[in-house]
Design a protein around this motif. Structure first.
Motif, mmCIF file in Angstrom:
data_model
loop_
_atom_site.group_PDB
_atom_site.id
_atom_site.type_symbol
_atom_site.label_atom_id
_atom_site.label_comp_id
_atom_site.label_asym_id
_atom_site.label_seq_id
_atom_site.Cartn_x
_atom_site.Cartn_y
_atom_site.Cartn_z
ATOM 1 N N SER A 89 0.842 -1.194 0.000
ATOM 2 C CA SER A 89 0.000 0.000 0.000
ATOM 3 C C SER A 89 0.880 1.249 0.000
ATOM 4 O O SER A 89 0.411 2.348 -0.169
ATOM 5 C CB SER A 89 -0.930 -0.004 1.208
ATOM 6 O OG SER A 89 -0.206 -0.345 2.359
ATOM 7 N N LYS A 90 2.189 1.055 0.194
ATOM 8 C CA LYS A 90 3.121 2.189 0.166
ATOM 9 C C LYS A 90 3.810 2.228 -1.187
ATOM 10 O O LYS A 90 4.245 1.203 -1.695
ATOM 11 C CB LYS A 90 4.168 2.046 1.272
ATOM 12 C CG LYS A 90 3.562 2.142 2.661
ATOM 13 C CD LYS A 90 4.637 2.280 3.718
ATOM 14 C CE LYS A 90 5.416 1.000 3.903
ATOM 15 N NZ LYS A 90 6.295 1.033 5.074
ATOM 16 N N ASP A 91 3.914 3.415 -1.752
ATOM 17 C CA ASP A 91 4.539 3.555 -3.062
ATOM 18 C C ASP A 91 5.921 4.185 -2.932
ATOM 19 O O ASP A 91 6.316 5.007 -3.737
ATOM 20 C CB ASP A 91 3.629 4.407 -3.971
ATOM 21 C CG ASP A 91 4.073 4.355 -5.424
ATOM 22 O OD1 ASP A 91 4.830 3.439 -5.770
ATOM 23 O OD2 ASP A 91 3.685 5.243 -6.188
ATOM 24 N N GLY A 92 6.636 3.821 -1.869
ATOM 25 C CA GLY A 92 7.911 4.481 -1.606
ATOM 26 C C GLY A 92 9.082 3.886 -2.360
ATOM 27 O O GLY A 92 9.110 2.689 -2.636
ATOM 28 N N LEU A 93 10.035 4.724 -2.684
ATOM 29 C CA LEU A 93 11.255 4.268 -3.354
ATOM 30 C C LEU A 93 12.014 3.280 -2.476
ATOM 31 O O LEU A 93 12.567 2.305 -2.965
ATOM 32 C CB LEU A 93 12.175 5.460 -3.649
ATOM 33 C CG LEU A 93 11.833 6.273 -4.883
ATOM 34 C CD1 LEU A 93 12.704 7.517 -4.945
ATOM 35 C CD2 LEU A 93 12.032 5.431 -6.130
ATOM 36 N N PHE A 94 12.013 3.548 -1.170
ATOM 37 C CA PHE A 94 12.721 2.663 -0.239
ATOM 38 C C PHE A 94 12.138 1.255 -0.293
ATOM 39 O O PHE A 94 12.863 0.270 -0.342
ATOM 40 C CB PHE A 94 12.637 3.213 1.193
ATOM 41 C CG PHE A 94 13.251 2.296 2.208
ATOM 42 C CD1 PHE A 94 14.624 2.185 2.338
ATOM 43 C CD2 PHE A 94 12.446 1.522 3.026
ATOM 44 C CE1 PHE A 94 15.192 1.328 3.267
ATOM 45 C CE2 PHE A 94 13.000 0.656 3.958
ATOM 46 C CZ PHE A 94 14.378 0.558 4.077
ATOM 47 N N ASP A 95 10.813 1.164 -0.303
ATOM 48 C CA ASP A 95 10.159 -0.154 -0.339
ATOM 49 C C ASP A 95 10.486 -0.884 -1.633
ATOM 50 O O ASP A 95 10.725 -2.082 -1.640
ATOM 51 C CB ASP A 95 8.640 0.003 -0.209
ATOM 52 C CG ASP A 95 8.256 0.593 1.141
ATOM 53 O OD1 ASP A 95 8.644 0.008 2.159
ATOM 54 O OD2 ASP A 95 7.592 1.639 1.161
ATOM 55 N N LYS A 96 10.465 -0.144 -2.742
ATOM 56 C CA LYS A 96 10.781 -0.758 -4.038
ATOM 57 C C LYS A 96 12.223 -1.252 -4.062
ATOM 58 O O LYS A 96 12.498 -2.353 -4.526
ATOM 59 C CB LYS A 96 10.550 0.244 -5.173
ATOM 60 C CG LYS A 96 9.077 0.532 -5.391
ATOM 61 C CD LYS A 96 8.852 1.481 -6.542
ATOM 62 C CE LYS A 96 7.353 1.707 -6.708
ATOM 63 N NZ LYS A 96 7.022 2.670 -7.714
ATOM 64 N N GLY A 103 15.123 -9.731 -4.066
ATOM 65 C CA GLY A 103 14.944 -10.517 -5.286
ATOM 66 C C GLY A 103 13.596 -10.415 -5.965
ATOM 67 O O GLY A 103 13.311 -11.176 -6.881
ATOM 68 N N SER A 104 12.738 -9.485 -5.528
ATOM 69 C CA SER A 104 11.432 -9.397 -6.182
ATOM 70 C C SER A 104 11.600 -8.927 -7.628
ATOM 71 O O SER A 104 12.528 -8.189 -7.953
ATOM 72 C CB SER A 104 10.483 -8.474 -5.423
ATOM 73 O OG SER A 104 10.804 -7.131 -5.667
ATOM 74 N N ASP A 105 10.711 -9.373 -8.481
ATOM 75 C CA ASP A 105 10.802 -9.065 -9.905
ATOM 76 C C ASP A 105 10.007 -7.823 -10.277
ATOM 77 O O ASP A 105 10.258 -7.193 -11.293
ATOM 78 C CB ASP A 105 10.277 -10.261 -10.711
ATOM 79 C CG ASP A 105 11.136 -11.497 -10.470
ATOM 80 O OD1 ASP A 105 12.185 -11.605 -11.117
ATOM 81 O OD2 ASP A 105 10.786 -12.310 -9.604
ATOM 82 N N GLU A 106 9.015 -7.503 -9.459
ATOM 83 C CA GLU A 106 8.106 -6.405 -9.802
ATOM 84 C C GLU A 106 7.490 -5.900 -8.505
ATOM 85 O O GLU A 106 7.523 -6.575 -7.477
ATOM 86 C CB GLU A 106 7.026 -6.970 -10.734
ATOM 87 C CG GLU A 106 6.076 -5.962 -11.325
ATOM 88 C CD GLU A 106 6.648 -5.250 -12.550
ATOM 89 O OE1 GLU A 106 6.244 -4.120 -12.771
ATOM 90 O OE2 GLU A 106 7.481 -5.829 -13.250
ATOM 91 N N TYR A 107 6.874 -4.721 -8.574
ATOM 92 C CA TYR A 107 6.289 -4.100 -7.387
ATOM 93 C C TYR A 107 4.975 -3.452 -7.804
ATOM 94 O O TYR A 107 4.972 -2.612 -8.688
ATOM 95 C CB TYR A 107 7.280 -3.040 -6.901
ATOM 96 C CG TYR A 107 6.954 -2.404 -5.574
ATOM 97 C CD1 TYR A 107 7.606 -2.815 -4.423
ATOM 98 C CD2 TYR A 107 6.038 -1.359 -5.490
ATOM 99 C CE1 TYR A 107 7.331 -2.202 -3.206
ATOM 100 C CE2 TYR A 107 5.767 -0.750 -4.279
ATOM 101 C CZ TYR A 107 6.419 -1.179 -3.130
ATOM 102 O OH TYR A 107 6.159 -0.581 -1.937
ATOM 103 N N LEU A 108 3.876 -3.871 -7.215
ATOM 104 C CA LEU A 108 2.577 -3.258 -7.497
ATOM 105 C C LEU A 108 2.086 -2.538 -6.252
ATOM 106 O O LEU A 108 2.183 -3.068 -5.147
ATOM 107 C CB LEU A 108 1.529 -4.314 -7.873
ATOM 108 C CG LEU A 108 1.615 -4.995 -9.233
ATOM 109 C CD1 LEU A 108 0.415 -5.910 -9.417
ATOM 110 C CD2 LEU A 108 1.685 -4.005 -10.366
#
Length: 125
Positions: A89-96, A103-108
């Motif tokens: 639910s957070k769209d932060g650069l840090f989280d991405k 190792g995540s491939d994508e972030y929604l």
């Protein structure tokens, strides 16, 4: 864009029943076989049983969060190549950035649209 995912096994890991149900409904309508899990521990047991083609994992979960769950999946040689898409639910650069590190491939970002969900699947299947 083709949204016919017949036979594709998708796992949705989220502690929110609403998110699990929404994603499950959208994915099943597109032909996916959906496995849901309420947290990382639940997911790890089910991954072995169901061997999903693509995994969506929420970041904020009790017991084992999305980062830890993703790291455990990616550190297992049998599942390291599985696409893991973080949901937050957070769209932060840090989280991405942190998602990329484990190792995540994508972030929604939640709430995600049907198009965003399908676009992510199309990219990795």
């Amino acid at each position: 864009m083709q949204n016919n995912f017949d036979g594709l096994k998708v796992m949705v890991i989220d502690d929110s029943k609403t998110i699990r149900r929404t994603a499950e409904t959208l994915l099943q309508k597109a032909g996916c076989e959906v496995v849901t899990a309420i947290d990382g521990f639940d997911a790890l047991a089910k991954i072995v049983d169901h061997n999903p083609d693509i995994i969506f994992v929420d970041i904020m979960m009790p017991r084992l969060d999305g980062y830890q769950t993703c790291a455990l999946i990616k550190n297992n040689p049998d599942y390291a190549s599985k696409p893991v898409i973080m949901l937050s639910s957070k769209d932060g650069l840090f989280d991405k950035a942190r998602g990329r590190i484990v190792g995540s491939d994508e972030y929604l970002t939640k709430p995600f649209s049907k198009d965003e969900l399908f676009e992510a699947i199309n990219k990795y299947r």
